[in-house]
Design a protein around this motif. Structure first.
Motif, PDB file in Angstrom:
ATOM      1  N   ASP A  66    -122.720  45.429  -8.821  1.00 50.36           N
ATOM      2  CA  ASP A  66    -123.619  44.300  -7.834  1.00 50.36           C
ATOM      3  C   ASP A  66    -122.776  42.782  -8.555  1.00 50.36           C
ATOM      4  OD1 ASP A  66    -124.146  45.826  -6.446  1.00 50.36           O
ATOM      5  OD2 ASP A  66    -126.134  46.122  -6.955  1.00 50.36           O
ATOM      6  N   TYR A  67    -121.602  42.336  -7.787  1.00 53.37           N
ATOM      7  CA  TYR A  67    -121.790  40.767  -8.389  1.00 53.37           C
ATOM      8  C   TYR A  67    -122.318  39.464  -7.973  1.00 53.37           C
ATOM      9  CZ  TYR A  67    -117.122  43.239 -10.711  1.00 53.37           C
ATOM     10  OH  TYR A  67    -116.627  43.985 -11.481  1.00 53.37           O
ATOM     11  N   TYR A  68    -122.762  38.776  -8.894  1.00 50.32           N
ATOM     12  CA  TYR A  68    -122.813  37.479  -8.337  1.00 50.32           C
ATOM     13  C   TYR A  68    -122.253  36.683  -9.348  1.00 50.32           C
ATOM     14  CZ  TYR A  68    -127.445  40.213  -7.330  1.00 50.32           C
ATOM     15  OH  TYR A  68    -128.617  40.743  -7.179  1.00 50.32           O
ATOM     16  N   PHE A  69    -122.512  34.958  -8.238  1.00 50.07           N
ATOM     17  CA  PHE A  69    -121.498  33.804  -8.704  1.00 50.07           C
ATOM     18  C   PHE A  69    -122.275  33.109  -8.888  1.00 50.07           C
ATOM     19  CE2 PHE A  69    -117.754  35.626  -6.008  1.00 50.07           C
ATOM     20  CZ  PHE A  69    -117.299  36.077  -7.238  1.00 50.07           C
ATOM     21  N   LEU A  70    -122.464  32.347  -9.940  1.00 49.19           N
ATOM     22  CA  LEU A  70    -123.281  30.733 -10.430  1.00 49.19           C
ATOM     23  C   LEU A  70    -122.126  30.257 -10.968  1.00 49.19           C
ATOM     24  CD1 LEU A  70    -125.874  32.502 -12.771  1.00 49.19           C
ATOM     25  CD2 LEU A  70    -126.139  31.940 -10.621  1.00 49.19           C
ATOM     26  N   ARG A 115    -113.905  35.692  -5.155  1.00 51.50           N
ATOM     27  CA  ARG A 115    -113.258  37.206  -4.331  1.00 51.50           C
ATOM     28  C   ARG A 115    -112.440  37.381  -4.423  1.00 51.50           C
ATOM     29  NH1 ARG A 115    -116.963  33.345   0.201  1.00 51.50           N
ATOM     30  NH2 ARG A 115    -119.076  34.135  -0.049  1.00 51.50           N
ATOM     31  N   GLY A 116    -111.060  36.810  -4.391  1.00 51.17           N
ATOM     32  CA  GLY A 116    -110.388  37.543  -4.750  1.00 51.17           C
ATOM     33  C   GLY A 116    -109.473  38.272  -5.526  1.00 51.17           C
ATOM     34  N   PHE A 117    -110.687  38.136  -6.860  1.00 52.68           N
ATOM     35  CA  PHE A 117    -111.153  39.031  -8.094  1.00 52.68           C
ATOM     36  C   PHE A 117    -111.186  40.417  -7.598  1.00 52.68           C
ATOM     37  CE2 PHE A 117    -112.844  41.220 -11.050  1.00 52.68           C
ATOM     38  CZ  PHE A 117    -112.299  41.865 -12.027  1.00 52.68           C
ATOM     39  N   VAL A 164    -113.561  45.792  -4.295  1.00 54.35           N
ATOM     40  CA  VAL A 164    -115.194  45.124  -3.751  1.00 54.35           C
ATOM     41  C   VAL A 164    -114.874  44.287  -3.039  1.00 54.35           C
ATOM     42  CG1 VAL A 164    -116.975  43.805  -5.121  1.00 54.35           C
ATOM     43  CG2 VAL A 164    -116.214  45.476  -6.388  1.00 54.35           C
ATOM     44  N   GLU A 165    -116.145  44.668  -1.753  1.00 56.66           N
ATOM     45  CA  GLU A 165    -115.786  43.828  -0.226  1.00 56.66           C
ATOM     46  C   GLU A 165    -116.626  42.885  -0.370  1.00 56.66           C
ATOM     47  OE1 GLU A 165    -117.632  46.636   2.834  1.00 56.66           O
ATOM     48  OE2 GLU A 165    -116.830  48.170   2.300  1.00 56.66           O
ATOM     49  N   SER A 166    -117.728  42.173  -1.455  1.00 60.75           N
ATOM     50  CA  SER A 166    -118.228  40.954  -1.236  1.00 60.75           C
ATOM     51  C   SER A 166    -119.579  41.237  -2.904  1.00 60.75           C
ATOM     52  CB  SER A 166    -119.163  41.087  -0.092  1.00 60.75           C
ATOM     53  OG  SER A 166    -119.913  41.698  -0.266  1.00 60.75           O
ATOM     54  N   GLU A 167    -119.560  39.567  -3.266  1.00 56.05           N
ATOM     55  CA  GLU A 167    -120.701  39.909  -3.765  1.00 56.05           C
ATOM     56  C   GLU A 167    -122.439  40.061  -3.687  1.00 56.05           C
ATOM     57  OE1 GLU A 167    -120.577  35.824  -1.390  1.00 56.05           O
ATOM     58  OE2 GLU A 167    -118.847  37.259  -2.474  1.00 56.05           O
ATOM     59  N   LYS A 168    -123.586  39.726  -4.384  1.00 56.59           N
ATOM     60  CA  LYS A 168    -124.459  40.263  -3.578  1.00 56.59           C
ATOM     61  C   LYS A 168    -124.755  38.479  -3.984  1.00 56.59           C
ATOM     62  CE  LYS A 168    -124.371  44.072  -3.907  1.00 56.59           C
ATOM     63  NZ  LYS A 168    -124.630  45.225  -2.691  1.00 56.59           N
TER      64      LYS A 168
END
Length: 137
Positions: A71-75, A94-96, A102-106
Motif C-alpha cells: 500500500d502506497y501513500y504520498f506526503l 503514480r508513474g512509478f 500498482v493501480e493507485s496510491e491509498k
C-alpha cells in the motif's frame, strides 16, 4: 542520514536482482520489500518531487517486482497554496506505481503553504489528515 548514489542505468541488477552500486540503498530496498506500507514523502521543488526522491526511485529497479503488493501513500510539502500545482509530483509517483503494477496510491496529503521550516505546523487540516492515514495503516 543515508547516502544513495545515482543509478548508472547499467541494468546489471536485472539479471542478478542486486545493484552493482554498494551504498545505503541495499538496506533501504530490503526494508521496502519487507514492508506492507510504503510512504513516499517529498518536499516539492518547482512543482515536482525532489531530486533525492527521484534518485531513490531510480534505484528501486533491482526489487521493483517485489514492491507491487504494498500500500502506497504520498506526503508532500510545498510553499504553494495551490494543490493543483502539485500535479506533476503526483504524476511522477503514480508513474512509478504504474510501472510496477500498482493501480493507485491509498492516499495523498498535500502540506501546502509550507515555505519555511515549521510552517506546516500551522496547517491543522493537513496534519490531521496525515495522522488519520497513520492511524488506519
Amino acid at each position: 542520514m543515508r547516502f544513495i548514489n545515482y543509478c548508472k542505468g547499467c541494468f546489471g541488477c536485472v539479471s542478478s536482482g542486486e545493484c552493482v552500486i554498494h551504498d545505503d540503498m541495499s538496506g533501504i530496498l530490503e526494508d521496502m520489500v519487507d514492508a506492507d506500507v510504503i510512504v513516499f514523502a517529498s518536499p516539492i521543488y518547482f512543482n515536482t518531487i525532489s531530486g533525492q526522491m527521484k534518485t531513490m526511485i531510480d534505484r528501486l529497479t533491482p526489487k521493483a517486482r517485489q514492491l507491487n503488493d504494498k500500500d502506497y501513500y504520498f506526503l508532500f510539502s510545498a510553499a504553494s497554496d495551490n494543490q493543483k500545482s502539485l500535479e506533476p509530483a503526483v504524476c511522477e509517483l503514480r508513474g512509478f506505481l504504474n510501472c510496477i503494477g500498482v493501480e493507485s496510491e491509498k492516499g495523498i496529503v498535500f502540506g501546502l503553504n509550507a515555505e519555511s521550516e515549521g510552517e506546516i505546523n500551522h496547517n491543522e487540516n493537513d496534519l490531521n489528515q496525515a495522522f488519520e492515514f497513520g492511524k488506519n495503516i
